[in-house]
Every structure is written in C-alpha cells, then in structure tokens.
Design a protein around this motif. Sequence first.
Motif, mmCIF file in Angstrom:
data_model
loop_
_atom_site.group_PDB
_atom_site.id
_atom_site.type_symbol
_atom_site.label_atom_id
_atom_site.label_comp_id
_atom_site.label_asym_id
_atom_site.label_seq_id
_atom_site.Cartn_x
_atom_site.Cartn_y
_atom_site.Cartn_z
ATOM 1 N N SER A 1 -2.808 14.069 5.985
ATOM 2 C CA SER A 1 -2.369 13.621 4.658
ATOM 3 C C SER A 1 -3.328 14.040 3.549
ATOM 4 C CB SER A 1 -2.225 12.100 4.642
ATOM 5 O OG SER A 1 -3.487 11.467 4.767
ATOM 6 N N ALA B 1 -6.284 12.844 3.012
ATOM 7 C CA ALA B 1 -6.977 11.675 2.470
ATOM 8 C C ALA B 1 -8.440 11.703 2.901
ATOM 9 C CB ALA B 1 -6.313 10.391 2.972
ATOM 10 N N ASN C 1 -0.511 7.465 3.961
ATOM 11 C CA ASN C 1 0.138 7.724 2.677
ATOM 12 C C ASN C 1 -0.725 8.553 1.742
ATOM 13 O OD1 ASN C 1 2.875 6.119 2.297
ATOM 14 N ND2 ASN C 1 1.528 4.821 3.539
ATOM 15 N N ILE D 1 0.843 -1.204 0.000
ATOM 16 C CA ILE D 1 0.000 0.000 0.000
ATOM 17 C C ILE D 1 0.874 1.249 0.000
ATOM 18 C CG2 ILE D 1 -1.664 1.343 1.338
ATOM 19 C CD1 ILE D 1 -2.841 -1.336 2.309
ATOM 20 N N SER D 2 1.936 1.233 0.808
ATOM 21 C CA SER D 2 2.837 2.390 0.878
ATOM 22 C C SER D 2 3.529 2.628 -0.461
ATOM 23 C CB SER D 2 3.885 2.176 1.971
ATOM 24 O OG SER D 2 3.282 2.091 3.253
ATOM 25 N N THR E 1 -2.357 2.633 7.151
ATOM 26 C CA THR E 1 -1.279 2.775 6.169
ATOM 27 C C THR E 1 -1.741 3.558 4.947
ATOM 28 O OG1 THR E 1 -0.296 0.669 6.881
ATOM 29 C CG2 THR E 1 0.379 1.519 4.740
ATOM 30 N N ALA E 2 -2.938 3.238 4.469
ATOM 31 C CA ALA E 2 -3.473 3.966 3.313
ATOM 32 C C ALA E 2 -3.655 5.446 3.637
ATOM 33 C CB ALA E 2 -4.797 3.341 2.873
ATOM 34 N N VAL F 1 -3.860 8.123 0.728
ATOM 35 C CA VAL F 1 -4.767 7.408 -0.174
ATOM 36 C C VAL F 1 -6.189 7.459 0.379
ATOM 37 C CG1 VAL F 1 -5.278 5.212 -1.304
ATOM 38 C CG2 VAL F 1 -2.899 5.848 -0.843
ATOM 39 N N SER G 1 1.131 3.876 -3.183
ATOM 40 C CA SER G 1 0.258 4.987 -2.794
ATOM 41 C C SER G 1 0.174 6.080 -3.851
ATOM 42 C CB SER G 1 0.720 5.583 -1.462
ATOM 43 O OG SER G 1 2.051 6.076 -1.557
#
Length: 384
Positions: free
Chosen positions: A137, A139, A111, A82-83, A107-108, A113, A86
């Motif tokens: 982030s 997101a 990063n 995922i990282s 994690t998403a 996402v 991204s």
Amino acid sequence: MKNIGIVGATGSIGVQATEIIHKYPDAFNVKFLSCHNNINELLSQISILKPEYAVVTGEKSIPKGLTDTKILYGMDALKTLISEMSGELDLVLSAAVGFAGILPTYTALNNGVNVALANKESIVAAGKAMMQTAEKSNAAIIPVDSEHSAIYQCLKGHGNNFIDKVILTASGGPFRYRPSDSMDYVNIGETLKHPNWNMGNKITVDSATMMNKGLELIEAHYLFDIVPDKLDVFIHPQSIFHSIVSFIDGSSLAQMGLPDMKTPISYALGFPERLNWGAEPLSPQLLNGLTFFRPDKKKYPCFAVALKVLEEGKNSLMIVMNAANEVAVDAFLSGLIKFTDIHRVIGDTLELFEPRDISNIDEIILLDNVVREKAMKISKDIGR
C-alpha cells in the motif's frame, strides 16, 4: 497541517503524544481518538484536542450531551472509521497496549495510511503480514519505541548490506542489580517502580522480566529486515544510548538522549521534521561513567525464551509467546501468580503449540484467542 488519529490515546504513549500535539495546534489536526475504557481521560483529551470522532472499544460508554465530538463504539467501528477516513489521514499513532493494537494497525496500513508504531505486539504477532501490507500500500511505518526509533534514525542513508551488528540497549528494569536467587520474593510494587522510564503497567512488568527486550528483538527483525545473528542486546542502566548500529567499515552510529518517551514520540509525529517540544538537552558530562553489560539469562528467563522463539523463526510461536505473556502479566498484576511464574506460564503454553508460519490476520487472531484460553488455565493451575 498533518491530519492524525490516535489509537490508544489514554495510555502512557497516547497521553504524552496528546501533550506534544497540544503544543503544536498549527501543525496537527486530530481527526479521531480511541480508548478502551478510560472515559475520563478520553473526555479530557477531547476537550483539549477537539477531534471529529472518538471511539471507545471497551464496555463503558459516554453519556450523551457531554461533547460535540461524535462517539462511536467497538473495534469494528474503529476499523471502519480508519478505512473511511484513510484519504484524509496523514498518520495514525498506534499506541494501544498489547495484541489489541493489531487490527487498527493493519487497517491503517492496508488503507495506505502511515503508522507511527508504538504497539510492538502488532509486529511480533504479524510482522510478515504487516510489512508486506505496508509495502503493497506504500504506507510508512515509523517506530515509536525508543530503541527502534534510534535504529530507524541511525539507518537513514545506509543499506542493510552495510550493517555488521544492531545493538538494542535495555535498562534491565528495577531488578538489574538484584541477585537472581532472590527473584522468587519480588512483589508487584517493586516490579512497577521502573528506575528510568514512566510507562504503563504492562510494559513496566515486561521491562522487569526483559520480555520487552525479547519482543523488541523480534520487532527489529521484521521492521528492518535484519537476521537474528546481527541483533544483540546489552543492559545499559543509564538509558542514554538507545541503540547502536555498527557497520562493516568499523564505524558505529548511536542515537542518544535522556530517557524520555516524548523524544521518540515527537520524532514519529513530526517526521521528517523534528519538533522542539521542550526536551532537556543531553550534556556531555552525563556520558561519564556509562556502563554496559550482558543480560543474565538465569535472572531473565523470559528473555531467554524470546531468544529461542526468534531463532526458531516461526511466527505461530511468536503469537503464542506474546499472548501467553499478556495473560501471565495480567495474572501477576492481579495477584494470581508470582513474578517468577510468568515465564512458567509462557513456557508451558508454548509446549502446547507447533511451530508454523501464519500470514492471514484472521488466523492470527484465532490462534491468539485459543492461546489466551490455554494460558489462563495454566495460570490458574499454577496459582492454586
């Protein structure tokens, strides 16, 4: 073309999502799929969607040569994937069951996402951390639960300062009309026969205990930054109204639809557009005779426990409650304890831990592991 990854692809939400995606080959490009141990279903999805990668986080493995898709193993591999992807991913559907979804979801978001969130336990256990991470982030979190998808849609264009009340509806599960003094005799088969929704075993049991609605109240509190006093629940057996938002001017908005998880799944996948996936339209005639009533806390003690935990406002208790519930549900499904023992396991486990705030993901995971050990011992003691 939207690049997408699916965490928990072989569960109920994941399977329905892959069916929708398959209808729109020009709209979605699946970069990866993940599952725990359901290899057969994963291979079936790989053959249809042809992702670049697939990740198995459990103990099973895929024999070499069965697919051209690159196969990876373990949670660390999923996080790394995922990282590393991204920059290519437009959306990750977080559909793993239970606490297992917390690391890939975090994690998403970490990063940058966007996440279509079907894993409510991520927010219940780590709501503050998840929301702060998403904000930092930039997101987006697009809810997939039918109730939160409904709230999300109703709040578009409205600030929280205009909210008077947010009402989540509940089906009441298979025992909504059953007398509370007969719950000791509930068996596994009855529990898994949900009258409205086609869901996995864990969430179906949670619906029967109404712990699911307690978890959803906590999720709504974090997702929409709504104080507990402005959150409410009504049992609505027909599952037509999915949530209702009332505003300070006396008006209310509700999102309605027939009970089919493909509707909120398709909304999250297609957002900001809507997908014509073949839904049956809601006829006004079906609105005749709709009913709403308050949950009976005596019949649903798990729901009552969740309300107390939400009011306490300390996420250590949310982590404990969530972990103990997962252990208790597994113990019930394996025949170790009775249906009415589920809330006993949760309550006894909660008594062992102090209320405090935890924002560090590693600390959250550590506490979750400790809680599961304690809850399993309590389950075994009760089941003797």
